[in-house]
Design a protein around this motif. Structure first.
Motif, PDB file in Angstrom:
ATOM      1  N   GLN A   1       0.831  -1.207   0.000  1.00  0.00           N
ATOM      2  CA  GLN A   1       0.000   0.000   0.000  1.00  0.00           C
ATOM      3  C   GLN A   1       0.869   1.262   0.000  1.00  0.00           C
ATOM      4  OE1 GLN A   1      -3.492  -0.177   2.762  1.00  0.00           O
ATOM      5  NE2 GLN A   1      -2.614  -2.196   3.216  1.00  0.00           N
ATOM      6  N   THR A   2       1.921   1.248   0.789  1.00  0.00           N
ATOM      7  CA  THR A   2       2.825   2.399   0.856  1.00  0.00           C
ATOM      8  C   THR A   2       3.508   2.621  -0.486  1.00  0.00           C
ATOM      9  OG1 THR A   2       3.210   2.020   3.209  1.00  0.00           O
ATOM     10  CG2 THR A   2       4.836   3.367   2.039  1.00  0.00           C
ATOM     11  N   GLU A   3       3.962   1.538  -1.116  1.00  0.00           N
ATOM     12  CA  GLU A   3       4.616   1.645  -2.420  1.00  0.00           C
ATOM     13  C   GLU A   3       3.646   2.200  -3.466  1.00  0.00           C
ATOM     14  OE1 GLU A   3       6.727  -1.217  -5.777  1.00  0.00           O
ATOM     15  OE2 GLU A   3       6.334  -2.030  -3.789  1.00  0.00           O
ATOM     16  N   SER A   4       2.406   1.727  -3.432  1.00  0.00           N
ATOM     17  CA  SER A   4       1.392   2.200  -4.369  1.00  0.00           C
ATOM     18  C   SER A   4       1.136   3.693  -4.196  1.00  0.00           C
ATOM     19  CB  SER A   4       0.088   1.430  -4.168  1.00  0.00           C
ATOM     20  OG  SER A   4      -0.956   2.016  -4.892  1.00  0.00           O
ATOM     21  N   LYS A   5       1.010   4.134  -2.964  1.00  0.00           N
ATOM     22  CA  LYS A   5       0.768   5.555  -2.698  1.00  0.00           C
ATOM     23  C   LYS A   5       1.955   6.408  -3.142  1.00  0.00           C
ATOM     24  CE  LYS A   5      -2.544   4.645   0.924  1.00  0.00           C
ATOM     25  NZ  LYS A   5      -2.813   4.610   2.336  1.00  0.00           N
ATOM     26  N   ALA A   6       3.177   5.897  -2.945  1.00  0.00           N
ATOM     27  CA  ALA A   6       4.370   6.634  -3.383  1.00  0.00           C
ATOM     28  C   ALA A   6       4.386   6.760  -4.904  1.00  0.00           C
ATOM     29  CB  ALA A   6       5.632   5.928  -2.897  1.00  0.00           C
ATOM     30  N   LYS A   7       4.013   5.691  -5.600  1.00  0.00           N
ATOM     31  CA  LYS A   7       3.944   5.742  -7.067  1.00  0.00           C
ATOM     32  C   LYS A   7       2.892   6.745  -7.525  1.00  0.00           C
ATOM     33  CE  LYS A   7       5.320   0.948  -7.982  1.00  0.00           C
ATOM     34  NZ  LYS A   7       4.807  -0.337  -8.497  1.00  0.00           N
ATOM     35  N   GLN A   8       1.754   6.765  -6.832  1.00  0.00           N
ATOM     36  CA  GLN A   8       0.692   7.712  -7.189  1.00  0.00           C
ATOM     37  C   GLN A   8       1.167   9.154  -6.997  1.00  0.00           C
ATOM     38  OE1 GLN A   8      -3.129   6.719  -5.346  1.00  0.00           O
ATOM     39  NE2 GLN A   8      -2.578   4.554  -5.438  1.00  0.00           N
ATOM     40  N   LEU A   9       1.849   9.410  -5.903  1.00  0.00           N
ATOM     41  CA  LEU A   9       2.373  10.758  -5.655  1.00  0.00           C
ATOM     42  C   LEU A   9       3.412  11.145  -6.700  1.00  0.00           C
ATOM     43  CD1 LEU A   9       2.714  10.723  -1.761  1.00  0.00           C
ATOM     44  CD2 LEU A   9       1.125  12.092  -3.130  1.00  0.00           C
ATOM     45  N   ALA A  10       4.281  10.207  -7.077  1.00  0.00           N
ATOM     46  CA  ALA A  10       5.291  10.489  -8.092  1.00  0.00           C
ATOM     47  C   ALA A  10       4.629  10.793  -9.438  1.00  0.00           C
ATOM     48  CB  ALA A  10       6.252   9.310  -8.225  1.00  0.00           C
ATOM     49  N   GLU A  11       3.599  10.044  -9.780  1.00  0.00           N
ATOM     50  CA  GLU A  11       2.875  10.274 -11.031  1.00  0.00           C
ATOM     51  C   GLU A  11       2.197  11.646 -11.015  1.00  0.00           C
ATOM     52  OE1 GLU A  11       1.907   9.360 -14.842  1.00  0.00           O
ATOM     53  OE2 GLU A  11       3.023   8.013 -13.550  1.00  0.00           O
ATOM     54  N   ASP A  12       1.610  11.995  -9.884  1.00  0.00           N
ATOM     55  CA  ASP A  12       0.977  13.315  -9.754  1.00  0.00           C
ATOM     56  C   ASP A  12       2.004  14.436  -9.894  1.00  0.00           C
ATOM     57  OD1 ASP A  12      -1.466  12.072  -9.380  1.00  0.00           O
ATOM     58  OD2 ASP A  12      -1.481  12.365  -7.192  1.00  0.00           O
ATOM     59  N   ALA A  13       3.174  14.253  -9.283  1.00  0.00           N
ATOM     60  CA  ALA A  13       4.232  15.261  -9.380  1.00  0.00           C
ATOM     61  C   ALA A  13       4.715  15.395 -10.826  1.00  0.00           C
ATOM     62  CB  ALA A  13       5.399  14.895  -8.464  1.00  0.00           C
ATOM     63  N   LYS A  14       4.839  14.267 -11.511  1.00  0.00           N
ATOM     64  CA  LYS A  14       5.252  14.279 -12.917  1.00  0.00           C
ATOM     65  C   LYS A  14       4.232  15.032 -13.765  1.00  0.00           C
ATOM     66  CE  LYS A  14       5.936  10.978 -16.664  1.00  0.00           C
ATOM     67  NZ  LYS A  14       5.896   9.560 -17.012  1.00  0.00           N
TER      68      LYS A  14
END
Length: 94
Positions: free
Chosen positions: A65-78
């Motif tokens: 879950q933590t990894e998924s949320k980090a990926k989502q945040l990175a995608e949003d930042a991109k």
């Protein structure tokens, strides 16, 4: 500035430009689906681990879950960086 919204054909529409970018839209949607699936499976693993008293499985689920949320945040930042770059280009075109 508003975030992009899905266009009529699944692409991303930038309201200020009226442009639909199909490639970015499909990649973003697939990434979102993948991240949401990882998050959901992580929740299932966590609950299964709690129900069976398997702390390793529960921890693995929380990690997913933590990894998924980090990926989502990175995608949003991109995405946001792309929007900022577009805005800067627009300013210099004027």
């Amino acid at each position: 500035m508003r975030a992009p919204r899905p266009g009529a054909h699944g692409g991303v529409t930038r309201p200020e430009q009226g442009v639909t970018d199909m490639t970015v839209g499909k990649e973003h949607i697939m990434s979102d689906v993948s991240n949401k699936a990882q998050e959901a499976f992580g929740k299932v693993k966590e609950k299964a681990g709690e129900l069976t008293d398997d702390q390793d499985l529960a921890t693995e689920g929380r990690d997913d879950q933590t990894e998924s949320k980090a990926k989502q945040l990175a995608e949003d930042a991109k995405d946001m960086a792309g929007h900022v770059a577009d805005r800067v280009k627009d300013i210099f075109k004027k």
